[in-house]
Design a protein around this motif. Sequence first.
Motif, PDB file in Angstrom:
ATOM      1  N   ARG A 133       0.821  -1.210   0.000  1.00  0.00           N
ATOM      2  CA  ARG A 133       0.000   0.000   0.000  1.00  0.00           C
ATOM      3  C   ARG A 133       0.857   1.264   0.000  1.00  0.00           C
ATOM      4  NH1 ARG A 133      -3.711  -3.392   3.072  1.00  0.00           N
ATOM      5  NH2 ARG A 133      -2.565  -2.966   4.988  1.00  0.00           N
ATOM      6  N   LEU A 169      -4.770  -0.184 -10.810  1.00  0.00           N
ATOM      7  CA  LEU A 169      -5.876   0.149  -9.914  1.00  0.00           C
ATOM      8  C   LEU A 169      -6.656  -1.096  -9.507  1.00  0.00           C
ATOM      9  CD1 LEU A 169      -7.316   3.558 -11.168  1.00  0.00           C
ATOM     10  CD2 LEU A 169      -5.533   3.084  -9.481  1.00  0.00           C
ATOM     11  N   ARG A 173      -7.084  -2.203  -5.483  1.00  0.00           N
ATOM     12  CA  ARG A 173      -8.322  -2.560  -4.784  1.00  0.00           C
ATOM     13  C   ARG A 173      -8.208  -3.916  -4.111  1.00  0.00           C
ATOM     14  NH1 ARG A 173     -10.372   0.058  -9.425  1.00  0.00           N
ATOM     15  NH2 ARG A 173     -11.446   2.018  -8.871  1.00  0.00           N
ATOM     16  N   ARG A 174      -7.481  -4.836  -4.720  1.00  0.00           N
ATOM     17  CA  ARG A 174      -7.277  -6.147  -4.092  1.00  0.00           C
ATOM     18  C   ARG A 174      -6.598  -6.011  -2.745  1.00  0.00           C
ATOM     19  NH1 ARG A 174      -3.446  -9.331  -7.038  1.00  0.00           N
ATOM     20  NH2 ARG A 174      -3.802 -10.838  -5.353  1.00  0.00           N
ATOM     21  N   ALA A 176      -6.867  -3.343  -0.816  1.00  0.00           N
ATOM     22  CA  ALA A 176      -7.623  -2.364  -0.013  1.00  0.00           C
ATOM     23  C   ALA A 176      -6.928  -1.008   0.066  1.00  0.00           C
ATOM     24  CB  ALA A 176      -7.891  -2.920   1.386  1.00  0.00           C
ATOM     25  N   LEU A 179      -8.661   4.867  -2.725  1.00  0.00           N
ATOM     26  CA  LEU A 179      -8.430   5.567  -3.989  1.00  0.00           C
ATOM     27  C   LEU A 179      -9.149   6.909  -4.070  1.00  0.00           C
ATOM     28  CD1 LEU A 179      -8.673   2.541  -6.463  1.00  0.00           C
ATOM     29  CD2 LEU A 179      -6.600   3.574  -5.499  1.00  0.00           C
ATOM     30  N   CYS A 186      -9.140   7.610 -11.239  1.00  0.00           N
ATOM     31  CA  CYS A 186     -10.350   6.786 -11.235  1.00  0.00           C
ATOM     32  C   CYS A 186     -11.247   7.122 -12.416  1.00  0.00           C
ATOM     33  CB  CYS A 186     -11.096   6.962  -9.918  1.00  0.00           C
ATOM     34  SG  CYS A 186     -10.231   6.232  -8.497  1.00  0.00           S
TER      35      CYS A 186
END
Length: 209
Positions: A133, A169, A173-174, A176, A179, A186
């Motif tokens: 992250r 992206l 998301r995988r 967490a 965003l 996005c």
Amino acid sequence: MKIVLHDYWRSSASYRVRICLNLKGVPYDSVPVNLLAGDQTSDANRAINPQGFVPTLVVDGRPLTQSLAIVDWLDANFPEPPMVDKDPFVRSGQLARALAVAADIHPLNNLRVLKRLESQFGADQAARDEWYRHWVVEGLAALEQMAGGGPFLGGDSPDIADVCLVPQLANARRFAVPLDAFPRLCAAEAASLAMPAVQAAAPERVKPA
């Protein structure tokens, strides 16, 4: 011309190439390489990809490696739609945005690096996720500032940077990664994902049964 893509369904680099192939309408066969099973390090895969990576695009028996090099080859041989512009300044911006993902974010977060954090430094899952992250957020923050006016990352049509953005992206998301701080990224992703060719390249659409 016979084109065969050796890839793994959830590999970001493979996802980039699938998007490009689909956008250009290039037909190809697919050979799965299971990264979790270690297939990438097999003699068969190293025979066509000495780094032991995916993807490899084999064209009439000639292997091409490295996702952005493959995109470059596809652009030279299937020029529509173009992934890079002929104007040197526009092209430089496109490549800079693509490399912000492919050279600066992704290499720090791919499977072999995460495994090394565990084996060499004893990082548990929580530590590996935090590592992931951190680098994603740092890289996306810069890319948000590099984004153009839309609707895509660099303008009115998807280019080599969008090909890199969509898989990045999806992976964010995988893990967490929040965003909300990246509205332009996005929005560019949404523009790409509205295209059937991009939808068809998604991991869940190509995952082996």
